[in-house]
Design an enzyme around this catalytic site. Structure first.
Site, PDB file in Angstrom:
ATOM      1  CB  SER A   6      -2.831  46.003  -8.184  1.00 53.90           C
ATOM      2  OG  SER A   6      -1.909  44.960  -8.445  1.00 53.90           O
ATOM      3  CG  HIS A  29      -0.237  49.272  -9.676  1.00 54.10           C
ATOM      4  ND1 HIS A  29       0.601  50.349  -9.462  1.00 54.10           N
ATOM      5  CD2 HIS A  29       0.332  48.232  -9.017  1.00 54.10           C
ATOM      6  CE1 HIS A  29       1.626  49.971  -8.707  1.00 54.10           C
ATOM      7  NE2 HIS A  29       1.491  48.681  -8.431  1.00 54.10           N
ATOM      8  CG  ASP A  31       2.003  45.080  -8.740  1.00 58.44           C
ATOM      9  OD1 ASP A  31       2.700  46.044  -8.368  1.00 58.44           O
ATOM     10  OD2 ASP A  31       0.818  44.929  -8.402  1.00 58.44           O
ATOM     11  CG  MET A  33       6.478  41.042  -8.641  1.00 56.97           C
ATOM     12  SD  MET A  33       5.484  40.067  -7.498  1.00 56.97           S
ATOM     13  CE  MET A  33       4.286  41.293  -6.979  1.00 56.97           C
ATOM     14  CG  HIS A  62       5.398  48.598  -8.529  1.00 56.47           C
ATOM     15  ND1 HIS A  62       4.721  48.122  -7.425  1.00 56.47           N
ATOM     16  CD2 HIS A  62       6.674  48.839  -8.113  1.00 56.47           C
ATOM     17  CE1 HIS A  62       5.547  48.070  -6.388  1.00 56.47           C
ATOM     18  NE2 HIS A  62       6.734  48.485  -6.784  1.00 56.47           N
ATOM     19  CG  MET A  64       8.178  45.341  -7.014  1.00 56.73           C
ATOM     20  SD  MET A  64       6.686  44.535  -6.434  1.00 56.73           S
ATOM     21  CE  MET A  64       5.634  44.801  -7.857  1.00 56.73           C
ATOM     22  CG  MET A 133       6.654  49.464  -1.727  1.00 57.09           C
ATOM     23  SD  MET A 133       5.475  49.185  -3.061  1.00 57.09           S
ATOM     24  CE  MET A 133       4.575  47.756  -2.475  1.00 57.09           C
ATOM     25  CG  ASP A 167       1.619  49.153  -4.531  1.00 53.21           C
ATOM     26  OD1 ASP A 167       0.556  48.530  -4.389  1.00 53.21           O
ATOM     27  OD2 ASP A 167       2.536  48.773  -5.296  1.00 53.21           O
TER      28      ASP A 167
HETATM   29  C1  DX5 Z   1       2.781  44.254  -4.005  1.00 56.06           C
HETATM   30  C2  DX5 Z   1       2.276  45.025  -5.185  1.00 56.06           C
HETATM   31  C3  DX5 Z   1       0.952  45.655  -5.003  1.00 56.06           C
HETATM   32  C4  DX5 Z   1      -0.176  44.680  -4.806  1.00 56.06           C
HETATM   33  C5  DX5 Z   1      -1.307  45.389  -4.128  1.00 56.06           C
HETATM   34  O1  DX5 Z   1       4.065  43.830  -4.268  1.00 56.06           O
HETATM   35  O2  DX5 Z   1       3.192  46.048  -5.511  1.00 56.06           O
HETATM   36  O3  DX5 Z   1       0.666  46.505  -6.103  1.00 56.06           O
HETATM   37  O4  DX5 Z   1      -0.642  44.129  -5.992  1.00 56.06           O
HETATM   38  O5  DX5 Z   1      -2.275  44.445  -3.835  1.00 56.06           O
HETATM   39  P1  DX5 Z   1      -3.263  44.589  -2.603  1.00 56.06           P
HETATM   40  O6  DX5 Z   1      -4.117  45.792  -2.877  1.00 56.06           O
HETATM   41  O7  DX5 Z   1      -4.003  43.320  -2.625  1.00 56.06           O
HETATM   42  O8  DX5 Z   1      -2.421  44.780  -1.368  1.00 56.06           O
HETATM   43 ZN    ZN Z   2       2.558  47.559  -7.038  1.00 61.14          ZN
END
Ligand code: DX5
Ligand code: ZN
Length: 211
Positions: A6, A29, A31, A33, A62, A64, A133, A167
Site C-alpha cells: 500500500s 494498492h 488507497d 480517501m 481501493h 474509500m 478490512m 487489508d
Molecule cells: C486503510 C487502508 C490500508 C492501509 C494498510 O484505510 O485501506 O490499505 O494502507 O496499511 P497498513 O498495512 O499499514 O495497515
Molecule cells: Zn486499502
C-alpha cells in the site's frame, strides 16, 4: 501469498523511487480517501496516473468514498486494473460494478469490520474479488483484527472460487492468520514500506503459502 504493497505507507517525497522498491510485488494498492467516508484524505487520480508509467504492476485501487460511481471514470483513465469500493457506500452497487466492468477493469466489494459477510451475498456473481478490512479504514499502521478471519472463512465457504483480499495491519506475524483462513491477496503498507529492507520484507510475506 500474493502481496499488494500500500502506497499510503511509502515516502511521499519520493514516490517514484518507492514504487521501484516493490517491483517484485503482485499488485500495487492505492488507497483513495475522500474525508467523508473515512476521516482522512489521501491522494487522487492525478497521483495514480503519474505512477502508471513507472511500473507494470497491476493497480489495485481501493475507493474509500461516499460516492465511488462518480470517480470510477477518472480512476479507469488513470490506469486502474482492479477497483474496489465499499458495500457501505452511498451509490448504487450494481451501477458502480457495471461502470467498472464496462471500463475494462475488475471489480471488488469491500467490507468494513462491522459489516457481516452476508452483505456480499447479493453480489457474488457480479464481483471478481471480495476485500475484508482487517482494520477500520482511514489510516495505515493500525493493529490487525483477528476476528475478521472468521469473515474470510465464511466468504470462502460460500464462494470458494472468489478471490479474497485482506487489508490492514498485515505483517510477518499476522500474515500467517490470513494464510490459514484462505486469503489470496494481502495488502501491506507499514509491513513493506516501513521495513528496514522493503524488498526483503515483500519476499518474506510472499513466501507464506495458503493452507
Ligand atoms: C486503510 C487502508 C490500508 C492501509 C494498510 O484505510 O485501506 O490499505 O494502507 O496499511 P497498513 O498495512 O499499514 O495497515
Ligand atoms: Zn486499502
Amino acid at each position: 501469498m500474493q502481496i499488494a504493497p500500500s502506497v499510503l505507507a511509502a515516502d511521499f517525497t519520493k514516490l517514484g523511487q518507492e514504487i521501484q522498491r516493490v517491483s517484485g510485488a503482485d499488485y500495487l494498492h492505492l488507497d483513495i480517501m475522500d474525508g467523508h467516508f473515512v476521516p482522512n484524505i489521501s491522494y487522487g487520480p492525478g497521483v495514480v496516473a503519474a505512477l502508471r508509467p513507472l511500473t507494470s504492476l497491476p493497480f489495485d485501487v481501493h475507493l474509500m468514498l461516499d460516492h465511488p460511481l462518480e470517480y470510477v471514470p477518472a480512476f479507469l483513465k488513470a490506469g486502474a486494473d482492479l477497483i474496489t469500493f465499499h458495500v457501505e457506500c452511498k451509490d448504487p452497487i450494481d451501477e458502480t460494478l457495471a461502470a467498472i466492468h464496462n471500463g475494462g477493469a475488475k471489480a471488488g466489494l469491500v467490507l468494513k469490520p462491522a459489516t457481516p459477510a452476508e452483505a456480499l451475498w447479493p453480489w457474488l456473481d457480479k464481483i471478481d474479488l471480495a476485500m475484508v478490512m482487517t482494520v477500520e479504514p482511514g489510516f495505515g499502521g493500525q493493529s490487525f483484527m483477528e476476528p475478521m478471519m472468521d469473515k474470510v472463512r465464511e466468504i470462502k465457504k460460500k464462494a470458494p472460487s472468489l478471490l479474497v483480499e485482506a487489508d490492514g495491519g498485515i505483517n510477518d506475524t499476522t500474515i500467517q492468520l490470513c494464510a490459514e483462513a484462505g486469503v489470496d491477496i494481502c495488502v501491506a503498507g507499514t509491513g513493506v514500506f516501513r521495513a528496514e529492507n522493503a524488498e526483503e520484507a515483500l519476499k518474506q510475506l510472499q513466501s507464506w503459502g495458503n493452507d
